[in-house]
Scaffold this motif. Structure first.
Motif, PDB file in Angstrom:
ATOM      1  N   UNK A  77       0.385  -1.169   0.258  1.00 35.64           N
ATOM      2  CA  UNK A  77      -0.082  -0.245   0.110  1.00 35.64           C
ATOM      3  C   UNK A  77       1.091   1.315   0.383  1.00 35.64           C
ATOM      4  N   UNK A  78       0.590   1.906  -0.297  1.00 40.04           N
ATOM      5  CA  UNK A  78       1.079   3.276  -0.323  1.00 40.04           C
ATOM      6  C   UNK A  78       1.500   3.470   1.535  1.00 40.04           C
ATOM      7  N   UNK A  79       2.635   4.585   1.198  1.00 38.57           N
ATOM      8  CA  UNK A  79       3.782   4.804   2.394  1.00 38.57           C
ATOM      9  C   UNK A  79       3.913   6.231   2.301  1.00 38.57           C
ATOM     10  N   UNK A  80       3.731   6.781   4.552  1.00 36.97           N
ATOM     11  CA  UNK A  80       4.240   7.926   3.970  1.00 36.97           C
ATOM     12  C   UNK A  80       5.031   7.887   5.883  1.00 36.97           C
ATOM     13  N   UNK A  81       5.995   8.389   5.500  1.00 42.86           N
ATOM     14  CA  UNK A  81       6.826   8.348   6.098  1.00 42.86           C
ATOM     15  C   UNK A  81       7.603  10.008   6.850  1.00 42.86           C
ATOM     16  N   UNK A  82       6.998  10.006   8.736  1.00 39.19           N
ATOM     17  CA  UNK A  82       7.757  11.120   8.966  1.00 39.19           C
ATOM     18  C   UNK A  82       8.795  11.344  10.274  1.00 39.19           C
ATOM     19  N   UNK A  83       9.644  11.582  10.801  1.00 40.49           N
ATOM     20  CA  UNK A  83      10.665  12.384  12.014  1.00 40.49           C
ATOM     21  C   UNK A  83      11.563  11.865  11.700  1.00 40.49           C
ATOM     22  N   UNK A  84      12.427  13.171  11.973  1.00 41.23           N
ATOM     23  CA  UNK A  84      13.757  13.534  12.129  1.00 41.23           C
ATOM     24  C   UNK A  84      14.055  13.553  10.465  1.00 41.23           C
ATOM     25  N   UNK A  85      13.034  13.808   9.368  1.00 45.96           N
ATOM     26  CA  UNK A  85      13.553  14.817   8.357  1.00 45.96           C
ATOM     27  C   UNK A  85      14.191  15.951   8.896  1.00 45.96           C
ATOM     28  N   UNK A  86      14.967  16.586   8.622  1.00 50.91           N
ATOM     29  CA  UNK A  86      15.700  17.599   8.798  1.00 50.91           C
ATOM     30  C   UNK A  86      16.361  17.751   7.318  1.00 50.91           C
ATOM     31  N   UNK A  87      16.952  17.562   5.918  1.00 57.71           N
ATOM     32  CA  UNK A  87      17.439  18.022   5.243  1.00 57.71           C
ATOM     33  C   UNK A  87      16.416  17.539   3.935  1.00 57.71           C
ATOM     34  N   UNK A  88      16.793  18.190   2.652  1.00 58.65           N
ATOM     35  CA  UNK A  88      16.391  17.229   1.288  1.00 58.65           C
ATOM     36  C   UNK A  88      17.330  16.044   1.327  1.00 58.65           C
ATOM     37  N   UNK A  89      18.474  15.581   1.682  1.00 55.48           N
ATOM     38  CA  UNK A  89      19.274  14.380   1.261  1.00 55.48           C
ATOM     39  C   UNK A  89      18.055  13.165   2.120  1.00 55.48           C
ATOM     40  N   UNK A  90      17.757  13.341   3.313  1.00 52.92           N
ATOM     41  CA  UNK A  90      16.990  12.876   4.463  1.00 52.92           C
ATOM     42  C   UNK A  90      15.837  12.046   3.697  1.00 52.92           C
ATOM     43  N   UNK A  91      15.297  13.149   3.408  1.00 57.34           N
ATOM     44  CA  UNK A  91      13.944  12.727   2.356  1.00 57.34           C
ATOM     45  C   UNK A  91      14.360  12.218   1.488  1.00 57.34           C
ATOM     46  N   UNK A  92      14.913  12.519   0.707  1.00 59.38           N
ATOM     47  CA  UNK A  92      14.909  12.064  -0.646  1.00 59.38           C
ATOM     48  C   UNK A  92      15.934  10.239  -0.418  1.00 59.38           C
ATOM     49  N   UNK A  93      15.875   9.959   0.372  1.00 60.37           N
ATOM     50  CA  UNK A  93      16.492   8.521   1.692  1.00 60.37           C
ATOM     51  C   UNK A  93      15.533   7.863   1.193  1.00 60.37           C
ATOM     52  N   UNK A  94      14.327   8.696   1.986  1.00 65.22           N
ATOM     53  CA  UNK A  94      13.549   8.201   2.192  1.00 65.22           C
ATOM     54  C   UNK A  94      12.594   7.740   0.968  1.00 65.22           C
ATOM     55  N   UNK A  95      12.668   8.814   0.109  1.00 65.77           N
ATOM     56  CA  UNK A  95      11.794   8.541  -1.415  1.00 65.77           C
ATOM     57  C   UNK A  95      12.328   7.065  -2.119  1.00 65.77           C
TER      58      UNK A  95
END
Length: 252
Positions: A77-95
């Protein structure tokens, strides 16, 4: 699965790599293993699943990308994550791990431009802005920074509109005082925000029944999210990961 009905989204809290559930953002209670929960929700054909690591922001710990990788690899299923994302790179890794969305909250108090940068790179539909609200000592509802446990002197409507203008594709409004209480959503706030926003508004905090979903949607929410309703069962709050179809399919 009926795609015409509004989304009903379980929001799962993590701390120290475990699932927990809070009441009014306090006293996290152990619920179980994140991977096991994903497998159960797969079978239940859940619309979408949100994981929020409440330990990352409060304790300034690193995002556990290994755990997120395991979650994504097991999810249908589609997933969303939040918590500790401080930088563009942090979010990119999650994606890169396979999450469709990231949720930003506390970081936006210090770096709201991150919202715009991510929206421009990944599309606004992938970026969720989350706003916690809590009554202050004088009973006035304020934007709340859960990572620092203090209220922010922002007008809630103005702040929500600002996040939309910065590029948020969805806005989650989470009522701290109602978290885990089963008392229903803050309908007045939902009505107020939905009247000024063009992006989907997701209600979170307080759901205890199907009627609460219906009331939130009637007040203007585009989708409803809940925690306790999907991890506890019965008056004694026995831990049971669930997504009863009769609860979520009969809300229109």
């Amino acid at each position: 699965m009926n795609n015409l009905r509004p989304r009903i989204i379980p929001t799962l809290l993590m701390e120290n790599n475990r699932l927990v559930k809070t009441v009014k953002f306090k006293n996290p209670n152990y619920i179980g293993d994140p991977i096991n929960a994903v497998k159960i929700f797969n079978d239940k054909e859940v619309d979408e699943l949100v994981f929020l690591d409440i330990g990352c922001s409060k304790k300034n710990t690193q995002i556990n990308y290994n755990l997120l990788d395991k979650i994504a690899s097991q999810s249908f299923m589609p997933l969303c994550y939040g918590g500790g994302i401080k930088t563009f790179e942090d979010a990119s890794k999650v994606f890169e791990l396979g999450f469709e969305k990231v949720s930003l909250n506390s970081v936006l108090f210090e770096n709201s431009n991150l919202l715009t940068d991510l929206s421009q790179s990944y599309g606004s539909q992938s970026i969720v802005a989350s706003v916690d609200v809590k009554k202050n000592l004088f009973g006035k509802l304020k934007v709340y920074n859960s990572s620092k446990n203090n209220s922010i002197n922002y007008n809630i409507s103005d702040y929500a509109k600002k996040l939309e203008n910065l590029g948020a594709g969805e806005l989650v409004i989470n009522s701290v005082d109602l978290d885990g209480t089963y008392k229903g959503y803050n309908l007045d706030l939902i009505n107020e925000l939905s009247s000024i926003l063009s992006i989907p508004l997701i209600a979170l905090g307080g759901a205890g029944s199907t009627d609460d979903f219906k009331k939130a949607l009637q007040a203007g929410a585009s989708a409803c999210s809940a925690g306790s309703l999907f991890v506890y069962y019965g008056v004694n709050k026995a831990v049971l990961i669930n997504y009863p179809k009769d609860l979520v399919n009969n809300i229109t």
